[in-house]
Structures are given as structure tokens and as C-alpha cells.
Design a protein around this motif. Structure first.
Motif, PDB file in Angstrom:
ATOM      1  N   SER A  11      -0.835   4.407  -6.202  1.00  0.00           N
ATOM      2  CA  SER A  11       0.459   3.993  -6.753  1.00  0.00           C
ATOM      3  C   SER A  11       1.254   3.219  -5.705  1.00  0.00           C
ATOM      4  O   SER A  11       2.090   2.391  -6.036  1.00  0.00           O
ATOM      5  CB  SER A  11       1.260   5.210  -7.215  1.00  0.00           C
ATOM      6  OG  SER A  11       0.512   5.954  -8.155  1.00  0.00           O
ATOM      7  N   ARG A  12       0.994   3.512  -4.426  1.00  0.00           N
ATOM      8  CA  ARG A  12       1.762   2.866  -3.362  1.00  0.00           C
ATOM      9  C   ARG A  12       1.312   1.428  -3.102  1.00  0.00           C
ATOM     10  O   ARG A  12       1.971   0.712  -2.350  1.00  0.00           O
ATOM     11  CB  ARG A  12       1.671   3.690  -2.071  1.00  0.00           C
ATOM     12  CG  ARG A  12       2.452   5.000  -2.141  1.00  0.00           C
ATOM     13  CD  ARG A  12       2.516   5.715  -0.800  1.00  0.00           C
ATOM     14  NE  ARG A  12       3.438   6.837  -0.814  1.00  0.00           N
ATOM     15  CZ  ARG A  12       3.090   8.121  -0.984  1.00  0.00           C
ATOM     16  NH1 ARG A  12       1.819   8.437  -1.165  1.00  0.00           N
ATOM     17  NH2 ARG A  12       4.009   9.075  -0.977  1.00  0.00           N
ATOM     18  N   ASN A  13       0.189   0.988  -3.712  1.00  0.00           N
ATOM     19  CA  ASN A  13      -0.259  -0.392  -3.488  1.00  0.00           C
ATOM     20  C   ASN A  13       0.777  -1.408  -3.968  1.00  0.00           C
ATOM     21  O   ASN A  13       0.793  -2.538  -3.489  1.00  0.00           O
ATOM     22  CB  ASN A  13      -1.599  -0.649  -4.194  1.00  0.00           C
ATOM     23  CG  ASN A  13      -2.753   0.090  -3.511  1.00  0.00           C
ATOM     24  OD1 ASN A  13      -2.594   0.623  -2.425  1.00  0.00           O
ATOM     25  ND2 ASN A  13      -3.911   0.127  -4.171  1.00  0.00           N
ATOM     26  N   ALA A  40       0.381  -0.524   6.619  1.00  0.00           N
ATOM     27  CA  ALA A  40       0.382  -1.968   6.419  1.00  0.00           C
ATOM     28  C   ALA A  40       1.847  -2.314   6.187  1.00  0.00           C
ATOM     29  O   ALA A  40       2.392  -1.994   5.137  1.00  0.00           O
ATOM     30  CB  ALA A  40      -0.472  -2.357   5.222  1.00  0.00           C
ATOM     31  N   GLY A  41       2.484  -2.913   7.198  1.00  0.00           N
ATOM     32  CA  GLY A  41       3.945  -3.044   7.139  1.00  0.00           C
ATOM     33  C   GLY A  41       4.528  -1.642   7.128  1.00  0.00           C
ATOM     34  O   GLY A  41       4.176  -0.803   7.948  1.00  0.00           O
ATOM     35  N   SER A  42       5.376  -1.348   6.147  1.00  0.00           N
ATOM     36  CA  SER A  42       5.989  -0.012   6.097  1.00  0.00           C
ATOM     37  C   SER A  42       5.258   0.903   5.108  1.00  0.00           C
ATOM     38  O   SER A  42       5.684   2.016   4.862  1.00  0.00           O
ATOM     39  CB  SER A  42       7.461  -0.136   5.704  1.00  0.00           C
ATOM     40  OG  SER A  42       7.547  -0.679   4.396  1.00  0.00           O
ATOM     41  N   THR A  43       4.161   0.400   4.546  1.00  0.00           N
ATOM     42  CA  THR A  43       3.449   1.188   3.534  1.00  0.00           C
ATOM     43  C   THR A  43       2.302   1.963   4.165  1.00  0.00           C
ATOM     44  O   THR A  43       1.466   1.397   4.862  1.00  0.00           O
ATOM     45  CB  THR A  43       2.895   0.270   2.424  1.00  0.00           C
ATOM     46  OG1 THR A  43       3.997  -0.451   1.853  1.00  0.00           O
ATOM     47  CG2 THR A  43       2.207   1.082   1.347  1.00  0.00           C
ATOM     48  N   ARG A  44       2.280   3.265   3.908  1.00  0.00           N
ATOM     49  CA  ARG A  44       1.242   4.120   4.480  1.00  0.00           C
ATOM     50  C   ARG A  44       0.099   4.235   3.478  1.00  0.00           C
ATOM     51  O   ARG A  44       0.299   4.647   2.333  1.00  0.00           O
ATOM     52  CB  ARG A  44       1.844   5.489   4.770  1.00  0.00           C
ATOM     53  CG  ARG A  44       0.952   6.418   5.568  1.00  0.00           C
ATOM     54  CD  ARG A  44       1.736   7.669   5.939  1.00  0.00           C
ATOM     55  NE  ARG A  44       0.911   8.620   6.673  1.00  0.00           N
ATOM     56  CZ  ARG A  44       0.035   9.444   6.104  1.00  0.00           C
ATOM     57  NH1 ARG A  44      -0.143   9.427   4.794  1.00  0.00           N
ATOM     58  NH2 ARG A  44      -0.673  10.283   6.829  1.00  0.00           N
TER      59      ARG A  44
END
Lengths: 282, 282
Positions: free
Chosen positions: B187-189, B269-273
Motif C-alpha cells: 500500500s505504501r508504494n 526510498a526518499g521518505s518511504t520505508r
């Protein structure tokens, strides 16, 4: 005929068969060495359920270092014969390694009601209680479970756990059973010498004094606790650990009593730790 | 017709009625924003159970301070329409205050498998996961529950909890679902920019490289981890948090690989874990 079952799988098969016949199941969790207090829970369970299971398990993880795990009194033969006479269906008595594998790593923590009273001197105790009670619930899937009010904090910790984790079990509290002279029944009473037994009477005496004062209109928690301390001081060789007047449901601190409270105490008589309590204003 | 139920009491009534008809119940716990990964769990649940319940609950207590609870992606309307099309019986979507009272104080702690990997950077995360999963199990009483292997550590923590607490639910793990180019669905993609999305491909690439090396005979955990690090280094803007080769069941440390292991990683990736993993040597 009381069936003695030691294995989780076997007791699960037994329960699941009864449940599939639409029978209700009641559980009385104990650490054995049964007395009339336990048996009052058993009687009630027998009345209210089709199938009554009594568990007998001296739960190692609720004992701290230096506590009485190793010398905790045991007499399974006598326990079984009492349960047999009462008409109990199953005695579930697993060995410790049937309940806990060496790699056991999951615990249930109640972090509010567990904190005061016995929580202070017995760190980890209620974590052990919650964990084993939830395990027993998950193994035995009872509709109802019976707990004595002598372990008042334990009862409220379990009530909170059941509420918070949505455990599908109805917890039924049962009143304290006392000797004719007032001493609350406990498996640990066998540890008491004759002198200690006599001094131990001041526990229930002190609580009766608090009840009388409350009935006479006293509404200061401090005054009630003070009164209990003063009566306990008359018992030779007693070392009080705590005397607390607390909200009866969540054990929060109380100054002026406006709702139900519990007066709870823990005392050492010699090396034996005794607890007792009375609920006021229900 | 998928029934949307928001109350614990109501969903309990629904389930208890179905169970009394002898029907089996399967549960797919989710935080919503469903993708093909979730739907593969749903399909399997539909195949294997009479009644399929999908829960949608963004569990506040598994998010730490500074994590993405507030911006976690939500689209219940779209989720419902996907579940409707699939033929799901119930969407259980409680509000947070239906699951946690202000005085909530009981938590389930798994203290071994929760410790390494994501446990290092997300203290309290698996306590939150265990607590909510046990609550959902107690409310919905499923026969089987379905968990994706992308959250590999979560799956093993839940397996351990189920074992240790004798939870009467069968946990069924389901394989990771990936985009055509290898990116594991999450979902975080949706958080990823185009550049980050491109770099994120190095997660699955690095795991494929580990798998190829393992298939070619490499049995040093250190060498495999080193290889994964070196492939991840090619992804611009990626900040690896951990790369670990661990025992596939209990996540204990491994040096020479002699049994099944998981190669697991977490990367920003950037601020996304993002997390991903591959199991080797099964």
C-alpha cells in the motif's frame, strides 16, 4: 468419574466434542491444594454449566525469584478425590513443559491495574497470571470462568484483560470463603505456625473494623487505611506490606470515598505472605 | 453482497450465527488500500472457508511517533467494491474507539522474534500487531487467518504468538505478489515518486541476486548479505536500514546456511520505508 487429562491436544478433543453437542463449558483455574474456597467456585461452575473443567497448574512464570514456587503445597490425589466427589467432569493438570516450550516468548501484559498493591512487590506476577489464564482460555474455550475475590487484584486484572483483548469468556467472581474465626481460606495457610495462625486473625479483624467504620459513615480513605494499620499492629509478628483503599473496579487511588472501594492488604506472618480484602459501598 | 460491519457486538452476532450453522470462517486482516497482494489472500480465504471476513483497521498502536499513521493511504469505497466483486461476506471496519477504549491497558508482547530486523527501528510495532491480531481473532473466532509473506517477520511473530498462547486459529502464509518488474506490492508504494519507484526495483533485484548465488552453491550468510548490499548500492537515493540473513522460522542469526533462511531487508526510498524478502533453501 473425573477424567484426568494432561495434554493440551487431548483436552481440546474432549471439549470440542462436548461443544459440538451444544454443551456449555465452565472453567475453574486453580493451582491445586484445594480448599473450601476453591470448592465454592467449583459448586457454582457445576450449577451454571453442562461441563465443568478444573485446571490444576502451578504456573511457574507467575512466581518471582525467591518466591515459594518449589515449596508451593501440592496434593493432587486429595484434590482429585474432592473433585470426584463434587462431580467435576475434567481435571486438566498439565506438566510445565506442556504449557511452556523452552523457546516460549509471548506474554500478556496488563499495564494499569497490575501496577499497585501486589504489583509493587511481585514484579512480573500479573504478567504470568494473564499469560497462563489466556492460554487456559484458548485451550479450554470455556463459556464462563470462575475466580475467587480473595485474589481481588487478580480478578480485576483479568477483567481488564478480557475486556481489552475481547476474550470471549464471561468472568464470574465468587465471594471470599473464611474459616469460622474469619481467616480467609488460602492454600498458603498450611505454612502458618500456631502462633502465626493466631496473629493472622488480625487481617480479617482489621478489615471488619474498616467495614464497621465505613458503615458508621467514615468516608476518608486515609482514615480507613489508618484504622486497618492500627488493628494489624496488634498482631504479634505481622509485617504489613501494604494497606490500600482503592477504587473497586480499576484500583485507582481514592481520597474521599464516593463509590465502591476495596480495602486490600498484604501482610507477612513469619515468612508467609497473606492477602485479604473487603469491598465497601457496592 | 458484502456486509459492512463496524461494531464488535454486531460482527460477533453475525459470526456466531454462521458458526452455529456449522460454517467455517476465514479472516484476512488488512489495513485497507487493497492491492493484488491482499486480494490473493482473499481469494485463498474464499476457496478454503464457508464465510470470509476481511478486516480493515489502520491499527494506531502499531505505528510509532513520527511514522505514517496520519497519512497512511485510505480508500474504503474502492476497497469495498473490490471485496464485493470478489464475493467477500463481511468487511469488518471498526473505528479506533471501537477497538481501544481510553483506558486500554493490555498488550501482547512477543519478546524474541520481534526483536531483530524491523523490531530495531520500530519499537512497539510488533506489540501493536500482536495485540490487534489477537483482538481480531477473539472477536471473529476464525478457523483460519491469512497473512502475506511480504511482512515476513510479522508472519513469524504471529506464528509464535499463536503457538505460545494456544490460539485456536490456523495461520496460513501466502506468497508475495509482485509487479511484472519485480516490485513487491505494498500500500505504501503510492508514496513513491517516479524516480523512487525506479530505484525501488533494486530491492527485488538484490534478493534475486542472493537467490541466484544461493542456487549456485553459496552458503555463507555474510556473503549473501554483502551481495544484497552491493546491488542495493546501485539504486540511487536508496538508504538501506538493514539486510539480514536469518533462520526462516525463528529469525535467529545464521552464519553457515544449513537450513531454510530468509533474506530480509528494509530500505528507505526518499521518505518511504519499503521491505522485501526471499526465503531460500526450503
Amino acid at each position: 468419574m473425573t477424567l484426568v487429562i494432561r495434554s493440551v491436544d487431548e483436552v481440546r478433543r474432549f471439549i470440542s466434542e462436548r461443544r459440538s453437542q451444544g454443551k456449555t463449558v465452565g472453567l475453574v483455574p486453580t493451582m491445586g491444594y484445594l480448599h473450601r474456597g476453591h470448592m465454592s467456585l467449583v459448586e457454582r461452575c457445576l450449577e451454571e454449566n453442562d461441563v465443568t473443567v478444573v485446571s490444576l497448574f502451578v504456573n511457574p512464570i507467575q512466581f518471582g525469584p525467591g518466591e515459594d514456587l518449589d515449596r508451593y503445597p501440592r496434593d493432587e490425589e486429595r484434590d482429585l478425590s474432592l473433585l470426584q466427589d463434587a462431580g467435576v467432569d475434567v481435571l486438566f493438570a498439565p506438566e510445565a513443559d506442556e504449557m511452556y516450550r523452552p523457546s516460549h516468548s509471548t506474554y500478556v501484559d496488563e499495564a494499569a491495574i497490575s501496577f499497585p498493591l501486589c504489583g509493587g512487590s511481585r514484579p512480573g506476577h500479573f504478567r504470568g497470571v494473564c499469560t497462563v489464564v489466556l492460554k487456559l482460555f484458548n485451550v479450554l474455550l470455556p463459556d464462563r470462568a470462575y475466580f475467587g475475590m480473595k485474589d481481588y487484584q487478580q480478578l480485576q486484572v483479568i477483567n481488564r484483560m478480557v475486556r481489552d483483548l475481547n476474550v470471549p469468556v464471561e468472568v464470574r467472581p465468587c465471594p471470599i470463603v473464611r474459616e469460622a474465626d474469619g481467616l480467609a481460606l488460602s492454600s498458603r495457610n498450611v505454612y502458618l505456625s500456631e502462633d502465626e495462625r493466631r496473629s493472622a486473625l488480625f487481617l480479617s479483624k482489621s478489615l471488619s473494623a474498616a467495614k464497621d467504620a465505613f458503615d458508621g459513615g467514615e468516608r476518608s480513605a486515609f482514615a480507613l487505611a489508618d484504622l486497618v494499620w492500627s488493628v494489624l499492629a496488634e498482631g504479634e509478628g505481622l509485617t504489613p506490606e501494604y494497606v490500600e483503599v482503592r477504587d473497586a473496579a480499576d484500583l485507582s487511588e481514592v481520597a474521599d470515598i464516593t463509590g465502591p472501594v476495596v480495602v486490600a492488604l498484604a501482610v507477612r506472618a513469619g515468612s508467609t505472605r497473606l492477602i485479604d480484602n473487603v469491598v465497601l459501598g457496592e
